[in-house]
Structure formats: structure tokens, C-alpha cells
Motif scaffolding. Structure first.
Motif, PDB file in Angstrom:
ATOM      1  N   THR A  72      -4.574 -12.442  38.816  1.00 15.16           N
ATOM      2  CA  THR A  72      -3.261 -13.049  38.589  1.00 15.16           C
ATOM      3  C   THR A  72      -2.979 -13.183  37.103  1.00 15.16           C
ATOM      4  O   THR A  72      -1.835 -13.073  36.667  1.00 15.16           O
ATOM      5  N   THR A  73      -4.018 -13.415  36.312  1.00 18.68           N
ATOM      6  CA  THR A  73      -3.837 -13.583  34.865  1.00 18.68           C
ATOM      7  C   THR A  73      -3.540 -12.266  34.153  1.00 18.68           C
ATOM      8  O   THR A  73      -3.243 -12.273  32.961  1.00 18.68           O
ATOM      9  N   VAL A  82       4.047 -19.416  36.045  1.00 17.27           N
ATOM     10  CA  VAL A  82       2.962 -20.322  36.418  1.00 17.27           C
ATOM     11  C   VAL A  82       3.415 -21.746  36.118  1.00 17.27           C
ATOM     12  O   VAL A  82       3.612 -22.122  34.962  1.00 17.27           O
ATOM     13  N   GLU A  94       4.340 -26.283  31.702  1.00 14.83           N
ATOM     14  CA  GLU A  94       3.548 -27.425  32.126  1.00 14.83           C
ATOM     15  C   GLU A  94       4.091 -28.711  31.506  1.00 14.83           C
ATOM     16  O   GLU A  94       4.406 -28.752  30.310  1.00 14.83           O
ATOM     17  N   PRO A 115      -0.547 -23.627  38.958  1.00 17.57           N
ATOM     18  CA  PRO A 115      -1.658 -23.374  38.026  1.00 17.57           C
ATOM     19  C   PRO A 115      -3.016 -23.212  38.706  1.00 17.57           C
ATOM     20  O   PRO A 115      -3.862 -22.468  38.207  1.00 17.57           O
ATOM     21  N   LEU A 157       4.237 -13.070  31.547  1.00 15.27           N
ATOM     22  CA  LEU A 157       3.854 -14.378  32.070  1.00 15.27           C
ATOM     23  C   LEU A 157       4.665 -15.477  31.397  1.00 15.27           C
ATOM     24  O   LEU A 157       4.861 -15.460  30.177  1.00 15.27           O
ATOM     25  N   GLN A 173       6.592 -17.176  41.488  1.00 12.05           N
ATOM     26  CA  GLN A 173       6.082 -18.448  40.990  1.00 12.05           C
ATOM     27  C   GLN A 173       4.767 -18.768  41.671  1.00 12.05           C
ATOM     28  O   GLN A 173       4.619 -18.636  42.892  1.00 12.05           O
ATOM     29  N   VAL A 174       3.770 -19.175  40.873  1.00 10.53           N
ATOM     30  CA  VAL A 174       2.485 -19.612  41.423  1.00 10.53           C
ATOM     31  C   VAL A 174       2.095 -20.922  40.746  1.00 10.53           C
ATOM     32  O   VAL A 174       2.385 -21.135  39.570  1.00 10.53           O
ATOM     33  N   TYR A 188       4.335 -19.583  31.347  1.00  6.52           N
ATOM     34  CA  TYR A 188       3.538 -20.734  31.757  1.00  6.52           C
ATOM     35  C   TYR A 188       4.268 -22.004  31.337  1.00  6.52           C
ATOM     36  O   TYR A 188       4.556 -22.197  30.153  1.00  6.52           O
ATOM     37  N   PHE A 246      -3.874 -19.698  39.342  1.00  7.83           N
ATOM     38  CA  PHE A 246      -3.758 -18.805  38.188  1.00  7.83           C
ATOM     39  C   PHE A 246      -5.159 -18.462  37.683  1.00  7.83           C
ATOM     40  O   PHE A 246      -5.714 -19.107  36.795  1.00  7.83           O
TER      41      PHE A 246
END
Length: 332
Positions: free
Chosen positions: A88-89, A42, A98, A81, A94, A78-79, A96, A84
Motif C-alpha cells: 500500500t505504501t 491515507v 492526520e 492509517p 499519496l 481512501q484507507v 496523508y 497503510f
């Protein structure tokens, strides 16, 4: 630049909540989802296309050693945010990432589903994101893989073989799916296999004298000699005078390991058939069974020409890692 992301905030709150409400009823979590060896990443798509995404691919989609063709450690999706949410969660593994004012690199268990591993990496610049990924990657890969092994074992425990060949011949037990059948059993040697669409998956087990590997400097050569002698004796090829050996062109990879509560060597490489063009990957554990003055050898190997073999070998690894030694392990 935006403040600490919603996922990170949620994880921090979850962590504090676990501390402050340790006596309260455990929150219900849905079962995690996803194919074996899949990883949901994510992150912003622009980050994914740049150096940060390249670092993730270098680490988490790196080539698996010991396979005859290039295959990645994880199949990555890949997705961004903004998508998400919902199911999906629930992905089992996972990552993540950012770009944020806070610098962070940690792993959280069971944040949205169970079992689940969530690796969180944040940082104010791409350089710090890459540095944090570098610091976390090895541990994240190890924890993701352990979670995937456990998931594979949960799946095949639904229907296990009741055959006692391994217990009776070698005093060991493996959780083997019921579709595997014993094809050869003699002289403390057991061979089980299963048909797959374009070949077979195989498990063999046998024992060697405790002092067979007497010199560390010749350890790899002794492993090859052991495997080749077992192949010649027990694992024939399709024609007369053909049999399994270790691929001659490349030495196998050897790592220290612990399995079944005992010290062991993990060996990865490629087998071939002497005198015939067949080959495939193998995974061997040479286990120190000091109590019974022997080395126990368990191995998984696959024959699946022109097919991806990562997940086949992963299932075999998951099976081998269920090994347990019976109280009186030595086969009398």
C-alpha cells in the motif's frame, strides 16, 4: 490526541537522513504502483466522512474542464492509517492527512517507492487541517499530475512508432506509441490515430503563419476559426459535407503554457461534426516557433461515445508533451 504520526516521523527522518548521509549509497526503493490518475488518501475514516474529507474531494476529485461529461481529476482510494503498510505504501501518488498537535503541509519525493509523491498534511483541529489542505492543494495536484504524465510517457516509450511523417513534414518529433498509424499526410498536415474499443484516439499536427493571431481581443475566435478551417479541409465526418468543427455552444478554455521549450497556448474544449451528431474532447497546443516564423499546432482528440474519456485524453496530453523541434525545424 496522539503525537506526530508514524508516517510524518518517517518522512522527517528521511529528510534529515538525506542531508546527513549525502555521500552514502542511495537506498533501494521498489517501483511505485497504481493506475494512471489514481490517488491513495491515507486518513482516519471519520475524518474522511466529514468536512476534511469533503475538502479533499472538492480539490482532488474536482471536475476536469474540457470534457463533455463529469470526470474527476483523480480516482481516489481512501484507507485508514492502520492498513497503510506493505505494498500500500508503494502507491505513486499519496496524500496523508492526520489530526495531530503539529501543523504541517509539505510534499516529499520517493519516500517509500520510486517515482513517488507524498503530500503530508497535519493539524491540531479540522479547521487547521482544511486550511493546510487549501494551502497545499494546487501545488500537490500540479506535482501529482506531472508525475502521472512522466509515468504515462515511461509506459508508452517501451514501443514507439518509427514513422517519420512529423519529422519530414513539420520538422518536429513526438514520442508516439507504435499502435498509432498515420492516416493522412499532406500539405504540412499529419493525422495519426489508434482504434480503441468504442472509437478512436487521434493526433493531428500542422503549422500556421506566425502572424495568424494578430489581435489578443479576438484570440479565442481566431482559434475557433483556425480549428474549423482545418476540420473542413482535412477531417471529414461520416457523410458528404460533414466535417469537424469546434462545438458552437461553448467557447474553448485557453491557458498560457510552455511546451517543447517554447511558449504556447493550451486550448481545451469539445469538438463536434458539422451536420452530424458526433462529438468529443480535444486538447490543442499552439506553439510559438519564432525561429521558423510560424505557429506549430499539435492536437489530440478522442471519439468514444458513452465512455469515460479522462484517461484517453491524458495519454494524448502525455504524447503531445514529448514534442521536440528538429535542429532545422522548418519543413522545406
Amino acid at each position: 490526541m496522539k503525537k506526530l504520526g508514524t508516517l510524518v516521523i518517517a518522512l522527517v527522518l528521511l529528510a534529515f537522513g538525506a542531508c546527513n548521509n549525502s555521500g552514502s549509497k542511495e537506498k533501494f526503493l521498489p517501483p511505485s504502483t497504481g493506475g494512471i490518475n489514481s490517488l491513495m488518501v491515507v486518513m482516519d475514516t471519520e475524518l474522511w466522512r466529514g468536512p476534511v474529507g469533503e475538502k479533499i474531494r472538492d480539490e482532488f476529485a474536482a471536475q476536469i474542464i474540457g470534457l463533455p461529461q463529469i470526470e474527476p481529476k483523480f480516482t481516489i482510494t481512501q484507507v485508514p492509517p492502520k492498513v497503510f503498510k506493505g505494498t500500500t505504501t508503494h502507491s505513486r501518488s499519496l496524500l496523508y492527512v492526520e489530526q495531530d498537535s503539529t501543523s504541517l503541509a509539505h510534499i516529499k519525493d520517493d519516500a517509500y517507492s520510486k517515482p513517488q509523491k507524498v503530500a503530508v498534511v497535519t493539524g491540531p483541529t479540522q479547521e487547521i487541517l482544511i486550511k493546510n489542505l487549501d494551502s497545499l492543494a494546487d501545488r500537490a495536484i500540479k506535482e501529482f499530475k506531472a508525475n502521472e504524465i512522466a509515468e504515462a510517457q515511461r509506459r508508452f516509450k517501451r514501443s514507439l512508432s518509427k514513422d517519420k511523417a512529423l519529422d519530414e513534414e513539420l520538422g518536429i518529433h513526438l514520442n508516439v506509441p507504435s499502435l498509432y498509424k498515420v492516416g493522412r499526410r499532406e500539405g504540412d498536415f499529419v493525422w495519426m490515430d489508434i482504434q480503441i474499443p468504442k472509437g478512436t484516439m487521434n493526433i493531428i499536427a500542422y503549422e500556421m503563419p506566425w502572424d495568424y493571431f494578430s489581435n489578443d481581443s479576438t484570440f479565442v475566435e481566431d482559434i475557433v476559426r483556425m480549428r474549423d478551417s482545418i476540420g473542413q479541409k482535412y477531417i471529414p465526418g461520416p457523410y458528404e459535407n460533414t466535417y469537424m468543427i469546434t462545438e458552437k455552444a461553448f467557447a474553448p478554455y485557453v491557458f498560457p503554457a510552455e511546451i517543447g521549450g517554447k511558449k504556447a497556448a493550451e486550448v481545451k474544449g469539445v469538438w463536434e461534426i458539422h451536420g452530424y451528431p458526433m462529438a468529443g474532447p480535444f486538447l490543442t497546443y499552439i506553439i510559438n516557433d519564432k525561429e521558423n516564423n510560424r505557429k506549430v499546432v499539435i492536437e489530440g482528440f478522442t471519439f468514444a461515445p458513452s465512455e469515460a474519456k479522462r484517461d484517453y485524453m491524458f495519454e494524448l496530453e502525455a504524447i503531445l508533451k514529448t514534442i521536440a523541434f528538429n535542429p532545422s525545424s522548418s519543413a522545406d
